[in-house]
Design a protein around this motif. Structure first.
Motif, PDB file in Angstrom:
ATOM      1  N   PHE A   1      -7.488  -1.436  -1.248  1.00 33.92           N
ATOM      2  CA  PHE A   1      -6.880  -0.954   0.071  1.00 33.92           C
ATOM      3  C   PHE A   1      -7.243   0.418   0.290  1.00 33.92           C
ATOM      4  O   PHE A   1      -7.954   1.169  -0.494  1.00 33.92           O
TER       5      PHE A   1
ATOM      6  N   CYS B   1      -0.649 -11.064  -1.407  1.00 30.80           N
ATOM      7  CA  CYS B   1       0.228  -9.860  -1.109  1.00 30.80           C
ATOM      8  C   CYS B   1       1.815 -10.459  -0.879  1.00 30.80           C
ATOM      9  O   CYS B   1       2.618  -9.764  -1.256  1.00 30.80           O
TER      10      CYS B   1
ATOM     11  N   VAL C   1       0.844  -1.208  -0.051  1.00 28.27           N
ATOM     12  CA  VAL C   1      -0.026   0.071  -0.074  1.00 28.27           C
ATOM     13  C   VAL C   1       0.785   1.342  -0.038  1.00 28.27           C
ATOM     14  O   VAL C   1       0.738   2.332  -0.831  1.00 28.27           O
TER      15      VAL C   1
ATOM     16  N   GLU D   1      -4.380   0.188   5.636  1.00 30.79           N
ATOM     17  CA  GLU D   1      -3.006   0.773   6.106  1.00 30.79           C
ATOM     18  C   GLU D   1      -3.363   0.952   7.692  1.00 30.79           C
ATOM     19  O   GLU D   1      -4.165   1.711   8.067  1.00 30.79           O
TER      20      GLU D   1
ATOM     21  N   VAL E   1      -6.910  -4.427   2.313  1.00 30.85           N
ATOM     22  CA  VAL E   1      -5.849  -4.121   3.097  1.00 30.85           C
ATOM     23  C   VAL E   1      -5.970  -2.941   3.460  1.00 30.85           C
ATOM     24  O   VAL E   1      -6.580  -1.724   2.812  1.00 30.85           O
TER      25      VAL E   1
END
Length: 395
Positions: free
Chosen positions: A96, A149, A70, A123, A121
């Motif tokens: 993300f 990932c 990310v 962060e 995802v």
């Protein structure tokens, strides 16, 4: 439901895909049930309350790779696009959300992304995955995102190097402390040929569990089979390889019955491998370095665009052939059987490893271990060479 939460939290801890103590579940089972880390289970519950789902999982990955992907992404990018087969087949892409987008309403933002995808995802938080109908689906989708990932980060780091503060040091710690080489040492295999059904089923259960425990596959990926005469004993579709009790189907070689309707989707590939090689055992796993290395090709000027399914070349990674092919009847079931006989192993582009045993599973298991270790060596050889002389492995 609490037993299921405990079960899948335990699996995430054992396969080391989530950080210890940083796993949170929520399930909408008439009433909302939460379990695990309080902050993550609360987030799971908040996200779940905004969706039409049964289960939700939020966990901090054991490795920072999803977070790094990310932070390495360009400012105008909103999704990761791994090119491994699992992503192509099941995830499509992985959206993300950055930290600054989570300040006002994190559950709402995550829920809006999960309304169209299986995992996200976030962060500073980790991976959040939904289970539309079962809690197991949330676990499976988390593992799929983690696997995708992991593979993508290996490839990106090899291509672009390390870009973020602390990234090289974290990767060195991963390499030196978190990455024991898989091996077959200490495992007991039944010598073949096996004949009695109960003996075959017991060996399949044990070897399936070994394959997960030694990190050659995440538990719900992969498949395994053994041939006795005109019968193939094969794991069922979507069965976890470390939980195969009651999940192995006896299927006739000639496909004369519908007994294989619940069998692995790779049944045809297994059948054709048996026909082409005379082997008695087939093991299929998704070791991550083998998956990553299979996606690197040095062919210059090649006109093929969808290499994962259209490439007709047989490349070699060491002594292991690499072929392309889609899951199911049309791809790898056609391209793996002709190449796997002599070496006893083959890699499918972006997907995983098939290995065979002439009499039993020990040969197949050791072959898969050897393929993964060879791919690890080659990966780190290329990574170290990329850095050039005068740089240490941590730079």
């Amino acid at each position: 439901m609490r037993d299921l939460i405990e079960k899948y939290a335990g699996k995430l801890a054992r396969d080391r895909s989530a950080a210890p103590g940083r796993i949170g579940f929520a399930a909408n089972d008439d009433a909302m049930v939460e379990g695990g880390a309080s902050d993550l289970s609360r987030l799971s519950s908040d996200v779940l309350s905004r969706l039409s789902c049964l289960g939700m999982l939020a966990a901090v990955p054991s490795l920072p790779f999803p977070e790094y992907l990310v932070r390495r992404a360009a400012a105008d990018v909103a999704a990761l696009v791994p090119l491994d087969t699992e992503t192509r087949t099941f995830l499509h892409d992985i959206p993300f959300v950055r930290k600054e987008e989570l300040r006002a309403d994190p559950a709402g933002r995550i829920a809006s992304l999960l309304s169209a995808r299986k995992g996200v995802v976030a962060e500073g938080i980790g991976i959040v995955a939904a289970g539309p109908v079962t809690l197991e689906q949330a676990y499976i989708h988390y593992s799929s995102v983690f696997h995708a990932c992991y593979v993508k980060y290996l490839l990106d780091a090899l291509r672009d190097g390390f870009r973020l503060p602390g990234e090289a040091e974290a990767f060195r710690a991963f390499r030196e402390e978190r990455l024991p080489a898989p091996s077959a040492e200490g495992l007991a295999f039944r010598p073949g040929p096996l004949g009695a059904p109960e003996e075959v089923l017991a060996e399949i259960r044990d070897v399936g569990r070994y394959t997960v425990e030694r990190g050659l596959v995440d538990s719900f990926f992969g498949n395994i089979s053994y041939r006795v005469g005109d019968t193939i004993y094969i794991s069922q579709t979507a069965a976890s390889l470390d939980e195969l009790s009651g999940c192995v189907d006896p299927v006739p070689m000639d496909n004369r019955s519908t007994a294989g309707i619940t069998a692995s989707s790779e049944l045809l590939a297994h059948r054709r491998i048996y026909e082409a090689t005379g082997a008695t055992a087939v093991l299929h796993g998704h070791p991550k370095f083998a998956v990553a290395m299979s996606m690197l090709c040095d062919e210059a000027g090649c006109p093929v665009k969808d290499c994962w399914k259209d490439c007709l070349r047989v490349r070699m990674l060491g002594d292991t052939p690499v072929v392309a092919g889609e899951i199911g009847a049309g791809g790898l079931a056609v391209r793996v059987p002709p190449v796997i006989g002599a070496p006893g192993k083959a890699i499918v582009y972006g997907h995983g490893v098939f290995a065979v045993g002439r009499d039993g599973f020990e040969e197949a298991f050791r072959s898969m271990v050897a393929v993964e270790n060879r791919c690890r060596e080659e990966y780190f050889r290329r990574l170290d060479a990329r850095r050039g002389p005068g740089q240490s492995k941590s730079e």
